[in-house]
Design a protein around this motif. Structure first.
Motif, short mmCIF file in Angstrom:
data_model
loop_
_atom_site.label_atom_id
_atom_site.label_comp_id
_atom_site.label_asym_id
_atom_site.label_seq_id
_atom_site.Cartn_x
_atom_site.Cartn_y
_atom_site.Cartn_z
N VAL A 104 -4.11 3.23 42.07
CA VAL A 104 -5.31 3.97 40.77
C VAL A 104 -6.72 3.78 40.49
N MET A 105 -7.29 5.06 40.20
CA MET A 105 -8.12 5.80 40.72
C MET A 105 -9.75 5.76 39.49
N MET A 106 -10.31 6.30 40.12
CA MET A 106 -11.60 7.20 39.17
C MET A 106 -12.54 8.04 40.01
N PRO A 107 -12.97 8.78 38.93
CA PRO A 107 -13.99 10.30 39.69
C PRO A 107 -14.53 10.00 40.17
N GLU A 108 -15.19 10.29 40.80
CA GLU A 108 -16.68 10.31 41.61
C GLU A 108 -17.21 11.58 40.88
N PRO A 109 -18.73 10.87 41.28
CA PRO A 109 -19.95 11.87 40.31
C PRO A 109 -20.49 12.90 41.43
N ALA A 110 -20.32 14.12 41.32
CA ALA A 110 -20.31 15.02 42.96
C ALA A 110 -21.98 16.09 41.84
N GLU A 111 -23.12 14.63 42.76
CA GLU A 111 -24.39 15.13 42.79
C GLU A 111 -24.91 16.47 43.69
N ASP A 112 -25.84 16.89 42.99
CA ASP A 112 -26.74 18.56 44.11
C ASP A 112 -27.92 17.23 44.86
N LEU A 113 -27.18 17.81 45.84
CA LEU A 113 -28.62 16.31 47.29
C LEU A 113 -29.82 16.76 47.46
N GLY A 114 -30.17 18.05 46.37
CA GLY A 114 -31.34 18.56 47.31
C GLY A 114 -31.95 18.57 47.68
N LEU A 163 -19.02 12.16 51.43
CA LEU A 163 -19.32 12.58 50.72
C LEU A 163 -17.74 11.11 49.49
N PRO A 164 -19.09 10.25 48.75
CA PRO A 164 -18.56 10.02 47.29
C PRO A 164 -16.96 10.89 47.13
N GLY A 165 -16.23 10.73 47.03
CA GLY A 165 -14.96 12.10 47.09
C GLY A 165 -14.28 12.48 47.77
N PHE A 166 -15.00 12.36 48.72
CA PHE A 166 -14.19 13.39 49.52
C PHE A 166 -14.71 12.81 51.82
N VAL A 183 -23.11 25.76 47.91
CA VAL A 183 -23.92 24.87 47.83
C VAL A 183 -23.19 24.41 46.79
N ARG A 184 -22.85 24.89 45.42
CA ARG A 184 -21.79 24.67 44.83
C ARG A 184 -20.97 25.08 44.93
N PRO A 185 -19.38 23.73 43.82
CA PRO A 185 -18.47 24.93 43.80
C PRO A 185 -18.16 25.79 42.72
N SER A 186 -16.73 26.22 43.41
CA SER A 186 -17.05 27.48 42.19
C SER A 186 -15.16 27.67 42.27
N ALA A 187 -14.45 27.94 40.80
CA ALA A 187 -12.85 27.76 40.46
C ALA A 187 -12.08 28.18 41.60
N PRO A 188 -11.44 27.96 42.36
CA PRO A 188 -10.09 26.64 42.44
C PRO A 188 -11.33 25.20 43.72
N HIS A 189 -11.99 24.34 42.63
CA HIS A 189 -11.87 23.46 43.63
C HIS A 189 -11.28 21.83 43.25
N ALA A 190 -11.62 21.11 44.44
CA ALA A 190 -11.02 19.33 44.26
C ALA A 190 -11.78 18.83 43.08
N GLY A 191 -11.46 18.21 42.86
CA GLY A 191 -12.65 16.74 42.34
C GLY A 191 -12.62 15.96 43.16
N GLY A 192 -13.55 15.12 43.32
CA GLY A 192 -13.04 14.40 43.92
C GLY A 192 -13.06 12.38 43.40
N TRP A 193 -12.09 11.81 44.08
CA TRP A 193 -12.01 10.45 43.73
C TRP A 193 -12.11 9.37 44.29
#
Length: 461
Positions: free
Chosen positions: A211-221, A298-301, A193-203
Motif C-alpha cells: 500500500v502507498m501514501m503520497p509524500e508532501p512536495a515542499e519548496d525547500l527555500g 527526497l521524500p517520494g523520490f 525548481v518547481r514541477p510542471s506537467a507532466p510530472h510524477a507524484g511522490g509516494w
C-alpha cells in the motif's frame, strides 16, 4: 539530442529492460524510468510502472534531490574560471557574516568543511523552506561537527552556503543564475525548481504491505541549492553527456575533470567500498569500472546518475518512492551492461600533425636508478611516463611552452619535468621533482646524485 533505440543491439536493449524491470519489481516502486547515453547521445530509454497503460517517457519530471548539488558546483566552478573567486578562499571573503567563514569554498564543494549533515529540526525535507528564511536558520547554533578540512562529512547546509555564495557574487537569485548559465545553454528545458506537467507524484510505499501514501512536495527555500530540482531522464541524459566531455558555453573539460577528481579521503568503510567525493561529484568503483555521478533522494523520490568517461557511457535512473530500488546501483549496472556487451570502439590511431624535434629527444626508455620507464609523445600533444614492466608511478604531462612539462595526475601531479642538457645540447638526464632519470641505469656519463661507483656493475664474487 535525438533518441535512437536502434543504436544498441537487441540483446543489449533486452538486458537493460530486464535490469530496470527487476529493480522496479523488487524495489516496489510505483514507477521507474531510465535512460542510457553513449557517445554523447541518448541511445535507450525504458520505463516500468504500476499503472497499466501509462509508462512515463523521457519528458516526465521527477524530483532529483542531491543531483542538484552537481548543478550548484558547476555554477561555483564557473565563478572560479571567471576569476571572481578562488576555491582556496575562505567563505568569509565573499559571503561575510555566516559565522562559519573560515571554511573554504573547496571544503564546501568537497564536504570537508566539518559542517553538520542536516539543518536543525524540524526535518527540512518535509517542511516548508519558510521555516528557515535565513542562513543562520539553516546552520543552527552549533553548525560544526568536525574540524574544518580534516575529513569527509556530507553536508546539505554546506551547499546552501554555496548557493548563497553564487547569489552574492552574481547579485541575483540562485535559480535565475542556474537557468541562464546552465539550463538554457545545455537545452535542459524540463529542469526547474518547481514541477510542471507532466510530472510524477511522490509516494511512500509501506515496508510491510503493498500500500502507498503520497509524500508532501515542499519548496525547500534556502536549502534549494542542495536538493530542489525537478528534472527528466531526457534532460539528465544531456547533463551527463556534458559532465563527461564539457561544453565551453558552460564549463570546460579541464574544470569538469577537476570536479571528478577525488579530494579528501572518505572514512575507511567508504574507501573499502571504492567511494570518494570530488567537487560536487561522487566517484565510485563498480564492477571494476570507475564511475562518476551523483545520487539523490527526497521524500517520494530517488535519483541516480552515473557515467564512465573511459567507456563513454552514462545512465540515469529515476523512481517516485521514498525508499526502494537502489537507483545509483541500477544506473551503474546499466552502464556496465552496455560497456560490456558493446565495448567502445576506439578512434583510429593518428600520428602527430607535426613532430617537435626537441620534445622527440625525450621519447623512449629512461631509468630512475634501476627502475625502467618510458616517455611517450601522443597525438594530443601530451607526454606520458609509465613503467616498462609491472606497477609503478605513471602520469601524463602537458607542455609549458618553455621546454618543461607539468604532471597532470598521480604522484607527479603538479611536478615539473625538464631535460638537463650538456653543452653540446644533448640530454644528460631528466629532472622530475629532483628525481634523476638517465638513459642507462645509473649512467656513468650523467650527473647522478651521489655519483656512480667507478668500478661499475659487477658480480657477487
Amino acid at each position: 539530442m535525438t533518441t535512437s533505440q536502434e543504436e544498441l543491439l537487441p540483446a543489449t536493449r533486452r538486458a537493460l529492460l530486464h535490469r530496470i524491470a527487476v529493480a522496479q519489481t523488487d524495489g516496489r516502486a510505483p514507477s521507474l524510468v531510465a535512460a542510457v547515453v553513449r557517445g554523447g547521445r541518448t541511445v535507450w530509454h525504458g520505463a516500468r510502472t504500476s499503472v497499466d497503460g501509462h509508462g512515463p517517457d523521457e519528458n516526465v519530471q521527477y524530483r532529483v534531490g542531491s543531483i542538484t548539488k552537481t548543478f550548484t558546483a558547476v555554477l561555483v566552478l564557473r565563478l572560479r574560471d571567471e576569476g571572481l573567486l578562488d576555491l582556496g578562499d575562505a567563505l568569509e571573503k565573499h559571503l561575510p557574516g555566516t559565522g562559519v567563514g573560515e571554511v573554504t569554498i573547496r571544503d564546501l564543494l568537497a564536504h570537508t568543511g566539518g559542517l553538520a549533515a542536516e539543518s536543525p529540526a524540524p526535518w527540512w525535507e518535509r517542511t516548508p523552506g519558510t521555516l528557515r528564511p535565513e542562513i543562520a536558520d539553516v546552520l543552527g547554533e552549533e553548525p560544526f561537527r568536525h574540524p574544518v578540512g580534516q575529513r569527509f562529512h556530507y553536508s546539505n547546509p554546506g551547499y546552501t552556503l554555496l548557493g548563497a555564495l553564487v547569489e552574492e557574487v552574481r547579485g541575483e537569485p540562485w535559480e535565475d543564475v542556474l537557468r541562464r548559465e546552465v539550463l538554457e545553454p545545455l537545452g535542459l528545458r524540463r529542469t526547474d525548481v518547481r514541477p510542471s506537467a507532466p510530472h510524477a507524484g511522490g509516494w511512500a510505499v509501506h515496508p510491510w504491505a503493498d500500500v502507498m501514501m503520497p509524500e508532501p512536495a515542499e519548496d525547500l527555500g534556502r536549502m534549494a541549492p542542495a536538493g530542489q530540482l525537478w528534472s527528466t531522464t531526457g534532460d539528465l541524459a544531456r547533463f551527463a553527456a556534458f559532465l563527461a566531455k564539457g561544453d565551453d558555453r558552460v564549463l570546460c573539460a579541464q574544470s569538469l575533470h577537476e570536479m571528478r577528481t577525488p579530494t579528501a579521503p572518505s572514512e575507511a568503510a567508504n574507501v573499502a567500498d571504492g567511494y570518494a567525493y570530488g567537487l560536487g561529484l561522487e566517484i565510485r568503483r563498480h564492477g571494476g569500472r570507475l564511475l562518476t555521478g551523483h545520487s539523490g533522494s527526497l521524500p517520494g523520490f530517488l535519483a541516480g546518475l552515473q557515467f564512465s568517461v573511459e567507456d563513454d557511457v552514462a545512465a540515469v535512473v529515476l523512481a517516485n518512492c521514498t525508499s526502494g530500488p537502489p537507483v545509483a546501483t541500477v544506473a551503474a549496472d546499466l552502464v556496465g551492461i552496455v560497456a560490456e556487451a558493446e565495448p567502445r570502439i576506439p578512434e583510429p590511431w593518428r600520428p602527430l600533425r607535426e613532430a617537435d624535434a626537441v620534445a622527440l629527444d625525450l621519447a623512449g626508455p629512461w631509468y630512475w636508478g634501476t627502475q625502467g620507464c618510458a616517455v611517450r609523445l601522443t597525438a594530443d600533444g601530451l607526454a606520458s611516463l609509465e613503467p616498462l614492466t609491472g606497477n609503478g608511478r605513471r602520469s601524463r604531462f602537458r607542455p609549458n611552452g618553455d621546454g618543461t612539462w607539468t604532471g597532470l595526475e598521480g604522484y607527479y601531479a603538479g611536478e615539473v619535468l625538464r631535460a638537463v642538457r650538456r653543452p653540446d645540447g644533448s640530454i644528460d638526464h631528466l629532472d622530475l621533482g629532483s628525481f634523476t632519470f638517465t638513459r642507462q641505469p645509473y649512467d656513468a656519463g650523467a650527473e647522478v646524485p651521489g655519483g656512480v661507483d667507478p668500478q661499475g656493475w659487477r658480480g657477487i664474487g
